[in-house]
Motif scaffolding. Structure first.
Motif, mmCIF file in Angstrom:
data_model
loop_
_atom_site.group_PDB
_atom_site.id
_atom_site.type_symbol
_atom_site.label_atom_id
_atom_site.label_comp_id
_atom_site.label_asym_id
_atom_site.label_seq_id
_atom_site.Cartn_x
_atom_site.Cartn_y
_atom_site.Cartn_z
ATOM 1 N N TYR A 239 0.845 -1.200 0.000
ATOM 2 C CA TYR A 239 0.000 0.000 0.000
ATOM 3 C C TYR A 239 0.881 1.251 0.000
ATOM 4 O O TYR A 239 0.689 2.166 -0.799
ATOM 5 C CB TYR A 239 -0.926 0.008 1.232
ATOM 6 N N PHE A 240 1.841 1.289 0.900
ATOM 7 C CA PHE A 240 2.706 2.455 1.036
ATOM 8 C C PHE A 240 3.608 2.624 -0.181
ATOM 9 O O PHE A 240 3.832 3.740 -0.641
ATOM 10 C CB PHE A 240 3.532 2.345 2.323
ATOM 11 N N ALA A 241 4.121 1.519 -0.707
ATOM 12 C CA ALA A 241 4.975 1.569 -1.901
ATOM 13 C C ALA A 241 4.205 2.121 -3.098
ATOM 14 O O ALA A 241 4.759 2.864 -3.908
ATOM 15 C CB ALA A 241 5.517 0.179 -2.211
ATOM 16 N N HIS A 242 2.940 1.767 -3.195
ATOM 17 C CA HIS A 242 2.114 2.243 -4.303
ATOM 18 C C HIS A 242 1.739 3.714 -4.126
ATOM 19 O O HIS A 242 1.794 4.494 -5.075
ATOM 20 C CB HIS A 242 0.852 1.385 -4.419
ATOM 21 N N ARG A 243 1.352 4.095 -2.922
ATOM 22 C CA ARG A 243 0.889 5.470 -2.680
ATOM 23 C C ARG A 243 2.043 6.473 -2.706
ATOM 24 O O ARG A 243 1.894 7.582 -3.212
ATOM 25 C CB ARG A 243 0.160 5.544 -1.344
ATOM 26 N N TRP A 244 3.179 6.121 -2.123
ATOM 27 C CA TRP A 244 4.327 7.019 -2.046
ATOM 28 C C TRP A 244 5.583 6.286 -2.512
ATOM 29 O O TRP A 244 6.474 5.963 -1.711
ATOM 30 C CB TRP A 244 4.542 7.505 -0.619
ATOM 31 N N PRO A 245 5.709 6.001 -3.805
ATOM 32 C CA PRO A 245 6.841 5.197 -4.274
ATOM 33 C C PRO A 245 8.205 5.797 -3.937
ATOM 34 O O PRO A 245 9.124 5.066 -3.556
ATOM 35 C CB PRO A 245 6.624 5.084 -5.779
ATOM 36 N N GLY A 246 8.360 7.098 -4.071
ATOM 37 C CA GLY A 246 9.646 7.728 -3.764
ATOM 38 C C GLY A 246 9.986 7.638 -2.289
ATOM 39 O O GLY A 246 11.095 7.246 -1.915
ATOM 40 N N HIS A 247 9.045 8.002 -1.446
ATOM 41 C CA HIS A 247 9.259 7.922 0.000
ATOM 42 C C HIS A 247 9.554 6.477 0.422
ATOM 43 O O HIS A 247 10.430 6.229 1.247
ATOM 44 C CB HIS A 247 8.021 8.418 0.759
ATOM 45 N N TYR A 248 8.811 5.551 -0.160
ATOM 46 C CA TYR A 248 8.988 4.145 0.204
ATOM 47 C C TYR A 248 10.387 3.662 -0.190
ATOM 48 O O TYR A 248 11.085 3.057 0.628
ATOM 49 C CB TYR A 248 7.914 3.286 -0.465
ATOM 50 N N ALA A 249 10.790 3.960 -1.406
ATOM 51 C CA ALA A 249 12.107 3.522 -1.893
ATOM 52 C C ALA A 249 13.229 4.121 -1.053
ATOM 53 O O ALA A 249 14.260 3.480 -0.841
ATOM 54 C CB ALA A 249 12.278 3.905 -3.361
ATOM 55 N N GLU A 250 13.032 5.334 -0.573
ATOM 56 C CA GLU A 250 14.054 6.020 0.224
ATOM 57 C C GLU A 250 13.895 5.771 1.726
ATOM 58 O O GLU A 250 14.603 6.372 2.528
ATOM 59 C CB GLU A 250 13.996 7.522 -0.070
ATOM 60 N N ARG A 251 12.960 4.927 2.087
ATOM 61 C CA ARG A 251 12.668 4.581 3.492
ATOM 62 C C ARG A 251 12.382 5.818 4.330
ATOM 63 O O ARG A 251 12.912 5.985 5.430
ATOM 64 C CB ARG A 251 13.800 3.765 4.077
ATOM 65 N N ARG A 252 11.507 6.663 3.783
ATOM 66 C CA ARG A 252 11.103 7.875 4.491
ATOM 67 C C ARG A 252 9.650 7.782 4.973
ATOM 68 O O ARG A 252 9.001 8.788 5.202
ATOM 69 C CB ARG A 252 11.301 9.103 3.603
ATOM 70 N N ILE A 253 9.160 6.554 5.126
ATOM 71 C CA ILE A 253 7.844 6.319 5.716
ATOM 72 C C ILE A 253 8.081 5.537 7.007
ATOM 73 O O ILE A 253 8.695 4.473 6.992
ATOM 74 C CB ILE A 253 6.923 5.519 4.784
ATOM 75 N N TRP A 254 7.607 6.080 8.120
ATOM 76 C CA TRP A 254 7.726 5.417 9.416
ATOM 77 C C TRP A 254 6.360 4.942 9.856
ATOM 78 O O TRP A 254 5.356 5.638 9.667
ATOM 79 C CB TRP A 254 8.284 6.376 10.467
ATOM 80 N N TYR A 255 6.343 3.776 10.433
ATOM 81 C CA TYR A 255 5.095 3.196 10.928
ATOM 82 C C TYR A 255 5.189 2.992 12.435
ATOM 83 O O TYR A 255 6.148 2.399 12.932
ATOM 84 C CB TYR A 255 4.805 1.862 10.231
ATOM 85 N N LEU A 256 4.208 3.520 13.129
ATOM 86 C CA LEU A 256 4.084 3.332 14.569
ATOM 87 C C LEU A 256 3.174 2.123 14.756
ATOM 88 O O LEU A 256 1.986 2.198 14.469
ATOM 89 C CB LEU A 256 3.478 4.590 15.191
ATOM 90 N N GLY A 257 3.738 1.011 15.172
ATOM 91 C CA GLY A 257 2.980 -0.234 15.278
ATOM 92 C C GLY A 257 1.960 -0.232 16.393
ATOM 93 O O GLY A 257 0.824 -0.651 16.210
ATOM 94 N N PHE A 258 2.349 0.247 17.560
ATOM 95 C CA PHE A 258 1.434 0.382 18.681
ATOM 96 C C PHE A 258 2.052 1.302 19.714
ATOM 97 O O PHE A 258 3.262 1.537 19.714
ATOM 98 C CB PHE A 258 1.079 -0.978 19.312
ATOM 99 N N PHE A 259 1.215 1.806 20.596
ATOM 100 C CA PHE A 259 1.665 2.644 21.699
ATOM 101 C C PHE A 259 0.816 2.274 22.898
ATOM 102 O O PHE A 259 -0.361 2.587 22.955
ATOM 103 C CB PHE A 259 1.493 4.120 21.347
ATOM 104 N N ALA A 260 1.414 1.588 23.839
ATOM 105 C CA ALA A 260 0.717 1.160 25.052
ATOM 106 C C ALA A 260 1.249 1.952 26.242
ATOM 107 O O ALA A 260 2.455 2.105 26.405
ATOM 108 C CB ALA A 260 0.950 -0.332 25.287
#
Length: 181
Positions: free
Chosen positions: A84-105
């Motif tokens: 999903y992320f690679a398709h929506r933001w291919p440049g950001h994804y390729a450059e690893r500029r998308i961060w995902y917060l998995g959970f916050f407890a």
């Protein structure tokens, strides 16, 4: 209270983290149709994966006050689609500029202690320094509690021109036959 960033959690700290995770998100087991919680094996895998940073908030007495995961290697996170992320933001994804917060407890006694804002600010530094994107999954039940608004307020205080966007919404439906009388 202090927050450490760890690459791997092991032993007693991992067990304490599992207990916090289960307690904090127990309600989602029955409040959400789609599974939002990792199984123990998935949790252990994430806690062992050095591609995923663990933000560990420790109270003055040494107990775990909060725990969050954060990564820009989206393949490291269960329950999301890196495609999903690679398709929506291919440049950001390729450059690893998308961060995902998995959970916050956050442990109940430490809610409203400032740990939420402190950890979000620490994470946001990475995103902002790399002109990146941060994403997380907020189910409808947490959206109703305005979790997205709390995060937006925190990020807007740090970066006034930040733009919050809902990426996806999914509704589950059922069709039920009436009980014969």
């Amino acid at each position: 209270m202090h927050v450490d960033v760890e690459k791997v959690l092991t032993g007693a700290r991992r067990e304490e983290a599992w207990q916090l995770y289960q307690t904090a998100f127990e309600e989602l087991r029955y409040a959400a149709v789609q599974r939002h919680l990792m199984h123990r094996a998935e949790f252990d895998e994430v806690m062992s994966d050095d591609r995923v940073e663990k933000y560990v908030a420790v109270a003055e007495d040494g107990t775990l006050a909060g725990l969050s995961t954060f990564t820009n290697d989206l393949d490291a996170m269960p329950l999301i689609s890196p495609d999903y992320f690679a398709h929506r933001w291919p440049g950001h994804y390729a450059e690893r500029r998308i961060w995902y917060l998995g959970f916050f407890a956050i442990a109940d006694p430490h809610r409203r202690s400032g740990v939420f804002e402190a950890v979000i600010e620490m994470m946001w530094r990475h995103v902002r320094a790399n002109a990146g994107i941060a994403a997380l999954d907020i189910c409808a039940s947490n959206e109703a509690r305005h979790l997205n608004d709390a995060i937006t307020r925190t990020l807007t205080a740090l970066t006034p021109d930040v733009v919050a966007t809902r990426l996806d919404t999914q509704a589950f439906w059922s069709w039920e036959l009436p009980v014969a009388s």
